[in-house]
Design a protein around this motif. Structure first.
Motif, PDB file in Angstrom:
ATOM      1  N   ARG A 131       0.895  -0.696  -0.331  1.00 56.34           N
ATOM      2  CA  ARG A 131       0.143   0.041  -0.293  1.00 56.34           C
ATOM      3  C   ARG A 131       0.951   1.476  -0.727  1.00 56.34           C
ATOM      4  O   ARG A 131       0.531   2.210  -0.485  1.00 56.34           O
ATOM      5  N   ASN A 132       2.510   1.428   0.894  1.00 57.83           N
ATOM      6  CA  ASN A 132       2.973   2.642   0.862  1.00 57.83           C
ATOM      7  C   ASN A 132       3.160   2.559  -0.556  1.00 57.83           C
ATOM      8  O   ASN A 132       3.536   3.670  -0.623  1.00 57.83           O
ATOM      9  N   ARG A 133       3.839   1.612  -0.790  1.00 58.19           N
ATOM     10  CA  ARG A 133       4.990   1.459  -2.746  1.00 58.19           C
ATOM     11  C   ARG A 133       3.759   2.034  -4.065  1.00 58.19           C
ATOM     12  O   ARG A 133       4.059   2.785  -3.957  1.00 58.19           O
ATOM     13  N   ARG A 134       2.407   1.563  -3.135  1.00 60.93           N
ATOM     14  CA  ARG A 134       1.238   2.259  -4.408  1.00 60.93           C
ATOM     15  C   ARG A 134       1.239   4.041  -3.317  1.00 60.93           C
ATOM     16  O   ARG A 134       1.074   4.889  -5.165  1.00 60.93           O
ATOM     17  N   LEU A 135       1.628   4.047  -2.951  1.00 58.27           N
ATOM     18  CA  LEU A 135       0.457   5.882  -2.400  1.00 58.27           C
ATOM     19  C   LEU A 135       2.136   6.599  -2.859  1.00 58.27           C
ATOM     20  O   LEU A 135       1.967   7.619  -3.145  1.00 58.27           O
ATOM     21  N   ILE A 136       3.329   6.083  -2.880  1.00 61.02           N
ATOM     22  CA  ILE A 136       4.520   6.886  -3.360  1.00 61.02           C
ATOM     23  C   ILE A 136       4.550   6.779  -4.605  1.00 61.02           C
ATOM     24  O   ILE A 136       5.021   7.979  -5.163  1.00 61.02           O
ATOM     25  N   ARG A 137       4.003   6.227  -5.421  1.00 63.84           N
ATOM     26  CA  ARG A 137       3.776   6.034  -7.228  1.00 63.84           C
ATOM     27  C   ARG A 137       3.136   7.281  -7.096  1.00 63.84           C
ATOM     28  O   ARG A 137       3.221   7.887  -8.118  1.00 63.84           O
ATOM     29  N   GLU A 138       1.558   7.431  -6.498  1.00 65.37           N
ATOM     30  CA  GLU A 138       1.034   8.120  -6.606  1.00 65.37           C
ATOM     31  C   GLU A 138       1.233   9.815  -6.752  1.00 65.37           C
ATOM     32  O   GLU A 138      -0.198  10.764  -6.006  1.00 65.37           O
ATOM     33  N   LYS A 139       2.286   9.831  -5.248  1.00 65.84           N
ATOM     34  CA  LYS A 139       2.468  10.943  -5.002  1.00 65.84           C
ATOM     35  C   LYS A 139       1.762  12.013  -3.542  1.00 65.84           C
ATOM     36  O   LYS A 139       1.793  12.642  -3.671  1.00 65.84           O
ATOM     37  N   LYS A 140       1.362  10.697  -3.083  1.00 60.15           N
ATOM     38  CA  LYS A 140       0.366  11.245  -2.197  1.00 60.15           C
ATOM     39  C   LYS A 140       0.432  11.136  -1.313  1.00 60.15           C
ATOM     40  O   LYS A 140       0.598  11.769  -0.052  1.00 60.15           O
ATOM     41  N   VAL A 141       2.303  10.285  -0.929  1.00 61.40           N
ATOM     42  CA  VAL A 141       3.167  10.441   0.536  1.00 61.40           C
ATOM     43  C   VAL A 141       4.416  10.595  -0.152  1.00 61.40           C
ATOM     44  O   VAL A 141       5.250   9.890  -0.980  1.00 61.40           O
ATOM     45  N   GLU A 142       5.649  11.183   0.999  1.00 61.60           N
ATOM     46  CA  GLU A 142       6.424  11.410   0.809  1.00 61.60           C
ATOM     47  C   GLU A 142       7.374  10.064   0.763  1.00 61.60           C
ATOM     48  O   GLU A 142       6.945   9.501   2.362  1.00 61.60           O
ATOM     49  N   SER A 143       8.493   9.485  -0.335  1.00 63.64           N
ATOM     50  CA  SER A 143       9.123   8.513   0.681  1.00 63.64           C
ATOM     51  C   SER A 143      10.189   8.581   1.495  1.00 63.64           C
ATOM     52  O   SER A 143      11.436   9.478   0.759  1.00 63.64           O
ATOM     53  N   HIS A 144      10.875   7.828   2.128  1.00 64.18           N
ATOM     54  CA  HIS A 144      11.631   8.022   3.049  1.00 64.18           C
ATOM     55  C   HIS A 144      12.758   7.041   2.961  1.00 64.18           C
ATOM     56  O   HIS A 144      14.152   6.650   3.346  1.00 64.18           O
ATOM     57  N   ALA A 145      12.216   6.094   2.057  1.00 60.62           N
ATOM     58  CA  ALA A 145      12.748   4.570   1.892  1.00 60.62           C
ATOM     59  C   ALA A 145      14.191   4.824   1.689  1.00 60.62           C
ATOM     60  O   ALA A 145      14.211   5.443   0.182  1.00 60.62           O
ATOM     61  N   SER A 146      14.730   3.719   1.326  1.00 61.20           N
ATOM     62  CA  SER A 146      16.060   3.327   0.908  1.00 61.20           C
ATOM     63  C   SER A 146      15.816   2.946  -0.935  1.00 61.20           C
ATOM     64  O   SER A 146      14.698   2.566  -0.577  1.00 61.20           O
ATOM     65  N   THR A 147      16.482   3.326  -1.361  1.00 60.47           N
ATOM     66  CA  THR A 147      16.168   2.656  -3.409  1.00 60.47           C
ATOM     67  C   THR A 147      15.881   1.200  -2.983  1.00 60.47           C
ATOM     68  O   THR A 147      16.664   0.215  -2.314  1.00 60.47           O
ATOM     69  N   ASN A 148      15.080   0.636  -2.907  1.00 58.67           N
ATOM     70  CA  ASN A 148      14.774  -0.661  -4.298  1.00 58.67           C
ATOM     71  C   ASN A 148      15.946  -0.917  -4.195  1.00 58.67           C
ATOM     72  O   ASN A 148      16.447  -0.825  -5.157  1.00 58.67           O
ATOM     73  N   ILE A 149      16.001  -2.408  -3.928  1.00 56.04           N
ATOM     74  CA  ILE A 149      16.845  -3.108  -4.645  1.00 56.04           C
ATOM     75  C   ILE A 149      17.360  -3.553  -5.771  1.00 56.04           C
ATOM     76  O   ILE A 149      17.957  -3.302  -6.574  1.00 56.04           O
ATOM     77  N   TYR A 150      16.107  -3.815  -7.070  1.00 56.61           N
ATOM     78  CA  TYR A 150      16.014  -4.277  -8.008  1.00 56.61           C
ATOM     79  C   TYR A 150      16.153  -3.459  -9.322  1.00 56.61           C
ATOM     80  O   TYR A 150      16.224  -3.270 -10.104  1.00 56.61           O
ATOM     81  N   ASP A 151      15.197  -1.620  -7.948  1.00 53.27           N
ATOM     82  CA  ASP A 151      15.646  -1.077  -8.790  1.00 53.27           C
ATOM     83  C   ASP A 151      17.314  -0.683  -9.052  1.00 53.27           C
ATOM     84  O   ASP A 151      17.426   0.391 -10.715  1.00 53.27           O
ATOM     85  N   LEU A 152      17.748  -0.931  -8.218  1.00 62.29           N
ATOM     86  CA  LEU A 152      19.779  -0.713  -7.937  1.00 62.29           C
ATOM     87  C   LEU A 152      19.714  -1.013  -9.105  1.00 62.29           C
ATOM     88  O   LEU A 152      20.913  -0.804 -10.164  1.00 62.29           O
ATOM     89  N   LYS A 153      19.537  -2.734  -9.546  1.00 67.98           N
ATOM     90  CA  LYS A 153      19.921  -3.392 -10.336  1.00 67.98           C
ATOM     91  C   LYS A 153      19.240  -3.010 -11.884  1.00 67.98           C
ATOM     92  O   LYS A 153      20.363  -2.613 -12.791  1.00 67.98           O
ATOM     93  N   THR A 154      18.349  -2.520 -12.227  1.00 67.30           N
ATOM     94  CA  THR A 154      18.180  -1.730 -13.137  1.00 67.30           C
ATOM     95  C   THR A 154      18.689  -0.379 -13.567  1.00 67.30           C
ATOM     96  O   THR A 154      18.865   0.086 -15.163  1.00 67.30           O
ATOM     97  N   GLN A 155      19.450   0.490 -12.251  1.00 69.36           N
ATOM     98  CA  GLN A 155      20.004   1.829 -12.493  1.00 69.36           C
ATOM     99  C   GLN A 155      21.309   0.742 -13.613  1.00 69.36           C
ATOM    100  O   GLN A 155      21.810   1.198 -13.978  1.00 69.36           O
ATOM    101  N   GLY A 156      22.303  -0.225 -11.978  1.00 68.23           N
ATOM    102  CA  GLY A 156      23.056  -0.489 -12.600  1.00 68.23           C
ATOM    103  C   GLY A 156      23.371  -0.924 -13.802  1.00 68.23           C
ATOM    104  O   GLY A 156      24.472  -1.138 -15.074  1.00 68.23           O
ATOM    105  N   LEU A 157      22.088  -1.873 -14.457  1.00 74.23           N
ATOM    106  CA  LEU A 157      22.476  -2.473 -15.665  1.00 74.23           C
ATOM    107  C   LEU A 157      22.155  -1.176 -17.066  1.00 74.23           C
ATOM    108  O   LEU A 157      23.102  -1.342 -17.698  1.00 74.23           O
TER     109      LEU A 157
END
Length: 407
Positions: free
Chosen positions: A73-99
């Protein structure tokens, strides 16, 4: 002694640059992506330690399921920009960025390599243009390679067996000090065998820290036993005769190039240009041993053992004007054989793996240096596929030089 060491170090540095240029050019001509060694040094470190996406799913407890629902639910709210994210970058996002960064490195490296190769080709252009203008001279001085056949069975040089894995050097391998000799020019004489034989000797001498040069003039004379006391007009030779003569000699028999210089101009009716100069009797080099190569496996192993290999081949049309890669497939485009192509000798100094698109040509191509100036191939070098070599070799066994000495 200090001066000699300085010269050897300086020469080694210059030729390391030449080796890099030639290898990169041939690698690209084969259609490979940028050399792995270069790319791997630039892959972002964050990419390398990221776990695989596909993991074994474990059964979650009711409490864990509730937590996962809240996180989703929190990830969905972050995507919809309804709350601010204070979490570290998702590890799979890191992988995408790395690739993504990795792909950028590959693109940049490929662009950089292409630009470097363009500069290298431009540097060779003057020699290339001159070579093409004089191509007829080299064609005219191919010849029927004189047989060293002794009656033993001459097996075909088949492609490397499937069970042979390319481990030495992985992508490519160049024998030690192979680029510490100059690309030579035999000129208007059919002396290719002597030049290949001299270059092989010089490579082994460089491996033992000797800068001695070898007389091609003498080796051609020594390779023609029937033309040593009276003039003859028959073209060509085979280096085994000179090597055998040196092995059986009591002392050092082969002079250096300074004492017995090469004459690039032909003397009609006097192939060995006798009588030789007095300096040609001043022996300073001796061949101690060589091996006859009768199989692809033996050829591959000899190069891995840092032994240069002299080969005799008949020439197909694509050999003359190659830009660096010689394949059997290309040899069939305009007919199998040139009218002048009786035979030619050159020297193998390493090997390079072939891309999948050339798998019908074998597992690898053999790095060769010719004696037709830097205008031939890629700065005087080329890579010859297994299949081309198996189809166009002459009956004489190839020769791996294993031991030489100098004063």
């Amino acid at each position: 002694m200090k001066i000699l060491i300085f010269i050897l170090i300086l020469s080694s540095s210059i030729n390391a640059s030449e080796e890099k240029e030639v290898i990169a050019t041939l690698w690209q001509e084969l259609g490979h992506p940028p050399l792995k060694q270069k790319i791997n040094n630039e892959i972002p470190s964050k990419v390398t330690n990221i776990p695989k996406q596909k993991e074994i799913k474990k059964e979650l407890s009711p409490g864990q399921k509730k937590i996962e629902e809240i996180k989703a639910r929190n990830r969905r709210l972050i995507r919809e920009k309804k709350v601010e994210s204070h979490a570290s970058t998702n590890i799979y996002d890191l992988k995408t960025q790395g690739l993504s960064r990795y792909k950028k490195v590959v693109r940049n490296t490929l662009t950089e390599q292409k630009n470097e190769i363009k500069k290298t080709r431009a540097k060779w252009k003057e020699s290339r243009d001159k070579f093409l203008r004089n191509l007829s001279n080299y064609k005219e001085n191919t010849f029927e390679i004189q047989s060293a056949y002794t009656g033993e069975t001459q097996p075909k040089l088949n492609l490397l067996p499937e069970n042979v894995t390319l481990t030495k050097g992985s992508d490519y391998y160049v024998i030690k000090n192979a680029f510490n000799i100059e690309v030579k020019d035999q000129g208007k004489r059919p002396t290719c065998s002597a030049f290949a034989g001299a270059s092989a000797i010089e490579i082994l001498l460089r491996q033992s820290q000797s800068s001695t040069s070898v007389s091609e003039q003498y080796l051609y004379w020594s390779s023609k036993p029937y033309c040593q006391t009276s003039p003859c007009s028959r073209k060509g030779s085979w280096i085994s005769f000179a090597y055998d003569k040196s092995i059986s000699a009591k002392g050092f028999d082969i002079p250096n190039a300074k004492d017995c210089p090469y004459n690039a101009s032909s003397l009609p009716g006097n192939e060995t240009q006798i009588p030789l100069q007095n300096g040609c009797r001043n022996g300073k080099i001796k061949v101690d041993n060589y091996k006859k190569i009768k199989s692809s496996t033996a050829l591959y192993q000899s190069l891995n053992n840092d032994n240069p290999v002299i080969i005799g081949v008949k020439l197909s049309p694509n050999f003359y004007t190659t830009s660096g890669i010689i394949t059997y497939q290309d040899s069939l485009v305009n007919g199998k054989m040139d009218q002048h192509a009786n035979g030619h000798a050159l020297l193998l100094i390493g090997h390079m793996k072939l891309p999948k698109k050339l798998n019908t040509e074998g597992k690898l191509c053999y790095l060769a240096v010719n004696s037709w100036t830097k205008g031939w191939g890629a700065g005087g070098y080329a890579c010859i596929t297994e299949k081309w070599l198996s189809k166009y070799k002459v009956a004489n066994p190839f020769m791996a030089l294993t031991k030489v000495r100098s004063i």
